[in-house]
Write an enzyme that holds these catalytic residues in place. Structure first.
Site, PDB file in Angstrom:
ATOM      1  N   PRO A 212      76.091 105.075 -25.870  1.00 42.36           N
ATOM      2  CA  PRO A 212      76.825 105.529 -27.309  1.00 42.36           C
ATOM      3  C   PRO A 212      75.724 106.139 -28.064  1.00 42.36           C
ATOM      4  O   PRO A 212      74.675 105.616 -28.323  1.00 42.36           O
ATOM      5  CB  PRO A 212      76.913 103.911 -27.655  1.00 42.36           C
ATOM      6  CG  PRO A 212      76.855 103.155 -26.468  1.00 42.36           C
ATOM      7  CD  PRO A 212      76.068 103.908 -25.530  1.00 42.36           C
ATOM      8  N   GLU A 213      76.361 107.130 -28.788  1.00 43.21           N
ATOM      9  CA  GLU A 213      75.443 107.897 -29.820  1.00 43.21           C
ATOM     10  C   GLU A 213      75.979 107.697 -31.217  1.00 43.21           C
ATOM     11  O   GLU A 213      76.910 106.676 -31.509  1.00 43.21           O
ATOM     12  CB  GLU A 213      75.648 109.502 -29.665  1.00 43.21           C
ATOM     13  CG  GLU A 213      74.903 109.767 -28.250  1.00 43.21           C
ATOM     14  CD  GLU A 213      73.479 109.747 -28.341  1.00 43.21           C
ATOM     15  OE1 GLU A 213      72.821 109.603 -29.363  1.00 43.21           O
ATOM     16  OE2 GLU A 213      72.965 109.756 -27.249  1.00 43.21           O
TER      17      GLU A 213
ATOM     18  N   HIS B 182      80.601  91.052 -17.272  1.00 46.77           N
ATOM     19  CA  HIS B 182      79.599  91.532 -18.306  1.00 46.77           C
ATOM     20  C   HIS B 182      79.918  91.336 -19.755  1.00 46.77           C
ATOM     21  O   HIS B 182      79.277  92.054 -20.468  1.00 46.77           O
ATOM     22  CB  HIS B 182      79.378  93.043 -18.054  1.00 46.77           C
ATOM     23  CG  HIS B 182      78.963  93.468 -16.751  1.00 46.77           C
ATOM     24  ND1 HIS B 182      77.711  92.856 -16.123  1.00 46.77           N
ATOM     25  CD2 HIS B 182      79.650  93.964 -15.641  1.00 46.77           C
ATOM     26  CE1 HIS B 182      77.751  93.391 -14.762  1.00 46.77           C
ATOM     27  NE2 HIS B 182      78.753  93.844 -14.456  1.00 46.77           N
TER      28      HIS B 182
ATOM     29  N   ARG C 246      74.568  96.930 -18.517  1.00 50.11           N
ATOM     30  CA  ARG C 246      72.975  97.028 -18.154  1.00 50.11           C
ATOM     31  C   ARG C 246      72.327  96.031 -19.225  1.00 50.11           C
ATOM     32  O   ARG C 246      71.061  96.099 -19.210  1.00 50.11           O
ATOM     33  CB  ARG C 246      72.840  98.524 -18.475  1.00 50.11           C
ATOM     34  CG  ARG C 246      73.605  99.105 -17.400  1.00 50.11           C
ATOM     35  CD  ARG C 246      73.018 100.761 -17.437  1.00 50.11           C
ATOM     36  NE  ARG C 246      71.632 101.122 -17.339  1.00 50.11           N
ATOM     37  CZ  ARG C 246      71.212 101.979 -17.090  1.00 50.11           C
ATOM     38  NH1 ARG C 246      72.068 103.192 -17.388  1.00 50.11           N
ATOM     39  NH2 ARG C 246      70.028 102.503 -17.008  1.00 50.11           N
TER      40      ARG C 246
END
Ligand SMILES: [Zn+2]
Length: 269
Positions: free
Chosen positions: A2-3, A90, A108
């Site tokens: 994500p930016e 997750h 992650r």
């Protein structure tokens, strides 16, 4: 990953859903994220979320006597769901606010769920961040002053978060194309005129990406989808060998600091 545009789209989606609501419950199923989840986070119930803001790629939930700091890391996403929705593998963190629940999914585990009772800008993770590209601080005169004496290529200069936050690899290539500047040009050699074009190009590029994400946003709030939409119509990014949308010349790719840079050899000098 994500930016800034994805995080801003997320912020815009969340703000009207969370602001003014009281936190009624918290679940931390996994506290080993990029940094351990702050202990205070488990005791947030009873506080009211006053506002949702953003600094760089950090989301800040103002809870009155402190801020909840959220970061999506490499693979995180936030969703608004009905409370009680069964957690998947997750789904590490839930913030329940009455009839809705904010859930962080982060396969992650490079994301962050932190608490600070001090001013958020004083937090070690935020204190060293550069200027916000969409703020008036990113002005041509500022850019010009900061590039003086800086010998690094402009592409790397733009991606250094200690100077400007949130100009990731895609957005750096796109901004340089719009400004008509070669990615290898040394920062100290950009003219005042270049800086006018560049400041405008950075803001336009990020705004376009935010708009692309905003159009796909509904009850699902997350990092997915924004980039795909924006990437399908880039000027140069990931278009090696394809014709420039302006002049028809073949787009070139070079590697700078291990990252691909894309540019038009004719439009960018
Ligand atoms: Zn061209």
């Amino acid at each position: 990953m994500p930016e800034l545009p994805e995080v801003e789209v997320t912020r815009r989606g969340l703000a009207p859903q969370l602001a003014g609501r009281k936190i009624s419950g918290v679940a931390v199923r996994e506290s080993r994220l990029r940094w351990p989840v702050s202990r205070e986070v488990r005791r947030l119930a009873g506080r009211t979320v006053r506002a949702v803001s953003r600094r760089g790629k950090y989301l800040l939930l103002d809870c009155g006597d402190g801020h909840l700091i959220l970061h999506l890391g490499m693979s995180g996403s936030l969703r608004l769901l009905p409370p009680g929705t069964p957690a998947q593998k997750h789904d590490h963190f839930d913030l329940v606010l009455g009839d809705r629940m904010l859930r962080l999914r982060d396969p992650r585990r490079f994301g962050a769920v932190l608490w600070t009772s001090a001013a958020p800008d004083a937090h070690p993770l935020l204190a060293g961040l550069g200027v916000e590209p969409l703020s008036p601080q990113l002005a041509p005169a500022w850019l010009h002053a900061l590039t003086r004496g800086c010998r690094m290529p402009l592409k790397q200069f733009l991606m250094d978060a200690r100077r400007i936050v949130g100009v990731g690899n895609i957005y750096a290539s796109e901004s340089l194309f719009r400004a008509g500047i070669h990615p290898r040009k040394r920062a100290q050699r950009v003219s005042r005129e270049d800086c006018v074009k560049l400041a405008k190009a950075i803001k336009q590029t990020l705004r376009d990406a935010i708009r692309a994400g905003g159009s796909s946003l509904r009850d699902y709030v997350g990092a997915d989808g924004v980039l795909g939409d924006f990437q399908s119509r880039t000027w140069v990014y990931a278009r090696e060998g394809e014709p420039c949308r302006r002049c028809g010349c073949a787009i070139k790719r070079i590697v700078q600091s291990g990252r691909s840079s894309f540019f038009c050899p004719s439009c960018q000098r």
